[in-house]
Design an enzyme around this catalytic site. Sequence first.
Site, PDB file in Angstrom:
ATOM      1  N   LYS A 178     -26.243  28.838 -50.014  1.00 19.28           N
ATOM      2  CA  LYS A 178     -26.548  28.378 -51.360  1.00 19.28           C
ATOM      3  C   LYS A 178     -27.852  27.585 -51.327  1.00 19.28           C
ATOM      4  O   LYS A 178     -27.930  26.499 -50.753  1.00 19.28           O
ATOM      5  CB  LYS A 178     -25.400  27.517 -51.899  1.00 19.28           C
ATOM      6  CG  LYS A 178     -25.452  27.296 -53.425  1.00 19.28           C
ATOM      7  CD  LYS A 178     -26.379  26.165 -53.819  1.00 19.28           C
ATOM      8  CE  LYS A 178     -26.459  26.014 -55.332  1.00 19.28           C
ATOM      9  NZ  LYS A 178     -27.466  24.991 -55.735  1.00 19.28           N
ATOM     10  N   GLU A 253     -24.808  16.460 -43.703  1.00 16.15           N
ATOM     11  CA  GLU A 253     -26.063  15.862 -43.225  1.00 16.15           C
ATOM     12  C   GLU A 253     -26.752  15.328 -44.468  1.00 16.15           C
ATOM     13  O   GLU A 253     -27.246  16.085 -45.291  1.00 16.15           O
ATOM     14  CB  GLU A 253     -26.910  16.914 -42.494  1.00 16.15           C
ATOM     15  CG  GLU A 253     -28.073  16.311 -41.718  1.00 16.15           C
ATOM     16  CD  GLU A 253     -29.346  16.226 -42.538  1.00 16.15           C
ATOM     17  OE1 GLU A 253     -29.654  15.100 -43.011  1.00 16.15           O
ATOM     18  OE2 GLU A 253     -30.018  17.244 -42.710  1.00 16.15           O
ATOM     19  N   CYS A 287     -35.540  13.682 -44.955  1.00 14.74           N
ATOM     20  CA  CYS A 287     -34.339  12.849 -44.857  1.00 14.74           C
ATOM     21  C   CYS A 287     -34.452  11.841 -43.722  1.00 14.74           C
ATOM     22  O   CYS A 287     -33.742  10.835 -43.721  1.00 14.74           O
ATOM     23  CB  CYS A 287     -33.098  13.723 -44.676  1.00 14.74           C
ATOM     24  SG  CYS A 287     -33.207  14.891 -43.323  1.00 14.74           S
ATOM     25  N   GLU A 384     -33.605   5.443 -51.067  1.00  8.05           N
ATOM     26  CA  GLU A 384     -34.338   6.602 -50.566  1.00  8.05           C
ATOM     27  C   GLU A 384     -35.218   7.130 -51.693  1.00  8.05           C
ATOM     28  O   GLU A 384     -34.730   7.511 -52.749  1.00  8.05           O
ATOM     29  CB  GLU A 384     -33.375   7.686 -50.090  1.00  8.05           C
ATOM     30  CG  GLU A 384     -34.081   8.846 -49.400  1.00  8.05           C
ATOM     31  CD  GLU A 384     -33.113   9.877 -48.855  1.00  8.05           C
ATOM     32  OE1 GLU A 384     -33.436  10.512 -47.837  1.00  8.05           O
ATOM     33  OE2 GLU A 384     -32.027  10.062 -49.454  1.00  8.05           O
TER      34      GLU A 384
END
Length: 492
Positions: A178, A253, A287, A384
């Site tokens: 996906k 993750e 990330c 973030e």
Amino acid sequence: MSDLPHYPLYIAGEFTAGAAGQKMDSINPATGAVWATFDCAAPADIDRAVAAAQAALDNPDWRDMTATARGKLLYRLADLIAENAGALGRIETTDSGKLAAETTAQTGYVADYYRYYAGLADKVEGAVLPIDKPDMHVFTQRLPIGVVAAVVPWNAQMFLAATKLAPALAAGCSVILKASEVAPAPMIAFARLIDQVGFPKGVVSVVTGDAENCAIPLTRHPGIDRIAFTGGPETARHVVRNSAENFAVTTLELGGKSPILVFDDADIDAAANGLIAGNFGASGQSCVAGTRGLVHRPIYNALVAAITDKAKGLRIGDPHDPGTHLGPLCTIAQVTRIEETLVTARAQGAKIAFGGMRAPAGGHYFNPTLVLCDSPDVETLKVEMFGPVMSLLPFDTEEEAIALANDSDFGLGSGVFTQNVARAHRVSRRIRSGITWVNTYRAISPIAPFGGFKQSGYGREAGAEAILDYTRTKTTWINTSEEPMSNPFVMR
């Protein structure tokens, strides 16, 4: 009829439109203009993809294929990726704004992930157990876990797909990949390579679409046995709730606010380069971005000066231009969020050493920014941001540095710059993160496990053990005695 490129879904070995006829535009971040369109999956498409994946597991062409033969298919896929790295990189750059130099190089290197797991495919072994019953022969096998839903975000797509797809296929699973509805074109282009390899139909499908019609029906589908997800913590919470519907084995993750610790014995030039790599590389859209720079106070001013001097030579512009260092951010929402976060940081007393504003280049550009903080509570040290914003905070002792490094809900990556080998071992061991780089940053390999602690998720991708996460252990008991079973009411 539009002359723009169009990217369909790839389901059960066929390129197809979505069942609901929904299409979306893809925006070129460098211009802010529509450059392509793509089909979106509907729940009926997810049902079809899962049914095809389940059928593939029962298809003798895949079910009975030897592990060595599966490995050869992965070698073939790796070769195709390497041959098409330039074309795939250009598509990813146009779709996401990441530098072509990085997307092309990363795609080329991703081929090694498929080669690594191709080599491991026939190394997955069971065992004969030294059972405590002399008339029993008992052994274990590692069998494919089943249908895998592999969910990847728009950044580092080829890498993040490889860490899921390669071990899953090597283990004999079938996979529904996906792609994010933000910049999905590279994944559909990748599907064209998958189609050339010769996998039986349904072994791999590639879909994209919004949460309601695609992601949720996929991750909660009763036919899914395993979910491998990369994305943000909030979305991950929904994925975990969805997995309660199918009890799929799940690995996550997630995001990070990675600390980079620079001690007073560090090479200042190398540390400055490490911080720039960790914050301005990929325009901060990583990330593992090292956005919490923790600096020993005796060298704080010198390091700020070195970073500032290096930043003067950074070039912002066309991500296809080999001379560009920072391209646009993928979405305009990221730009807006950075601006809002910097307003808060200033109100908290932080100082902007340079940057702090949009770049006048059109598109979704933001200038590389250095934020000087005097408190760990400054907003840029907490959230973030997914953009080229570096924050520096001084510390006085090693213990304080470790405490500051661990003062986060996240724990994906971290960095340590020091010339003291004992300190490197001591500090890296105590930082609560899944990865620590010492005197370097943002290095990856198919051989090295990748994953985080705390709200950066659980499970590991890459490395030899990852292939085992796509298997289940089956235990077989064989009675070798010629005597018939005796008392059926007593457990042996």
